[in-house]
Motif scaffolding. Structure first.
Motif, PDB file in Angstrom:
ATOM      1  N   TYR A  11       0.822  -1.209   0.000  1.00 43.38           N
ATOM      2  CA  TYR A  11       0.000   0.000   0.000  1.00 43.38           C
ATOM      3  C   TYR A  11       0.859   1.262   0.000  1.00 43.38           C
ATOM      4  O   TYR A  11       2.051   1.234   0.311  1.00 43.38           O
ATOM      5  CB  TYR A  11      -0.922   0.011   1.220  1.00 43.38           C
ATOM      6  CG  TYR A  11      -1.983  -1.068   1.210  1.00 43.38           C
ATOM      7  CD1 TYR A  11      -2.429  -1.637   0.016  1.00 43.38           C
ATOM      8  CD2 TYR A  11      -2.546  -1.520   2.394  1.00 43.38           C
ATOM      9  CE1 TYR A  11      -3.403  -2.620   0.012  1.00 43.38           C
ATOM     10  CE2 TYR A  11      -3.527  -2.504   2.397  1.00 43.38           C
ATOM     11  CZ  TYR A  11      -3.948  -3.048   1.206  1.00 43.38           C
ATOM     12  OH  TYR A  11      -4.912  -4.025   1.204  1.00 43.38           O
ATOM     13  N   GLY A 144      -6.642   0.482   2.446  1.00 44.88           N
ATOM     14  CA  GLY A 144      -5.635   0.573   1.401  1.00 44.88           C
ATOM     15  C   GLY A 144      -5.910   1.630   0.351  1.00 44.88           C
ATOM     16  O   GLY A 144      -6.744   2.524   0.514  1.00 44.88           O
ATOM     17  N   ASP A 145      -5.220   1.490  -0.767  1.00 43.06           N
ATOM     18  CA  ASP A 145      -5.189   2.531  -1.791  1.00 43.06           C
ATOM     19  C   ASP A 145      -6.555   2.808  -2.417  1.00 43.06           C
ATOM     20  O   ASP A 145      -6.843   3.930  -2.830  1.00 43.06           O
ATOM     21  CB  ASP A 145      -4.196   2.133  -2.887  1.00 43.06           C
ATOM     22  CG  ASP A 145      -2.803   1.848  -2.333  1.00 43.06           C
ATOM     23  OD1 ASP A 145      -2.553   2.171  -1.149  1.00 43.06           O
ATOM     24  OD2 ASP A 145      -1.971   1.300  -3.074  1.00 43.06           O
TER      25      ASP A 145
END
Length: 248
Positions: A11, A144-145
């Motif tokens: 990430y 996360g992203d």
């Protein structure tokens, strides 16, 4: 000298760590793999890695684990990338879909639901990864992203770190560096210094990252303001409290 197998998370928040490991010139005889958090933990559990950035909820599953160094993935305010997204207010949530990539976020939302929000939703595991697919759910925990884009699709966004801090008055640790065996003390010292090198050179780390990953996200602000990397006593106390309260 044996090759040390390192597993880091894939990430944005680990960009400084990965940059430091690769560019500090302090480490020799190592192999670096980039994995989702749950796989980092699994590699340590199965002995397929020697040191990894492990979600803290997975620590009890690792035999003879040793926390390594002075750095972690932590938060002292909003973290932005670990959130409960919902189309309804918290007190109206009836079911929550759970991201399979991190035991920590799953356990954190369950602790908050039980002890802070006082709700009892139905918990549903999901492997859905697409933004479109996730956006169709009533309420979902995502990490996360993908959260940078996902936040535009829901009426409500409950930052789990922010709510933990409001509830406990302690910071939160999402992941820390862990070894599953005794490692050479010189390697550990240099490993810690390599992490520090990355954190002290975030701008250079991002320049290096952007060469291969053009983005429209302000990662400089995110890494310097939403993520707090120092594994201090307050974070250790927050981690201890969390581990004492996670659900079986």
């Amino acid at each position: 000298m044996e090759t040390i197998r390192i597993s880091a998370v894939s990430y944005f928040n680990t960009i400084p760590f990965v940059y430091g490991i690769k560019n500090s010139r302090l480490l020799k005889n190592y192999e670096l793999s980039i994995d989702v958090p749950s796989k980092c933990a699994l590699k340590l559990i199965e002995g397929k890695a020697d040191i990894g950035l492990v979600p803290v909820a997975a620590l009890p599953k690792i035999n003879n684990y040793q926390i390594v160094g002075n750095y972690c993935i932590g938060a002292i305010s909003k973290v932005r990338t670990v959130c409960l997204y919902s189309q309804v207010p918290i007190n109206e949530i009836s079911k929550i879909y759970l991201d399979s990539h991190s035991m920590t976020s799953v356990n954190l939302v369950k602790v908050l639901a039980r002890d802070y929000w006082k709700i009892s939703p139905v918990w549903i595991n999901t492997n859905e990864e697409s933004i479109l697919g996730l956006s169709k759910l009533e309420s979902v925990v995502a990490i996360g992203d993908k959260t940078f884009e996902l936040e535009n699709y829901f009426k409500f966004c409950f930052d789990l770190a922010e709510h933990w801090i409001e509830f406990t008055k302690l910071p939160f640790v999402f992941a820390c560096w862990v070894a599953n065996k005794q490692l050479d003390s010189d390697f550990i010292a240099n490993f810690d210094k390599s992490l520090e090198f990355g954190i002290l050179n975030i701008e250079d780390a991002l320049k290096d990252y952007y060469l291969n990953h053009p983005l429209n996200v302000d990662l400089d602000y995110y890494l310097k303001n939403n993520i707090n990397y120092i594994f201090d006593e307050k974070k250790k106390n927050g981690m201890k409290l969390f581990l004492q309260n996670i659900l079986p």
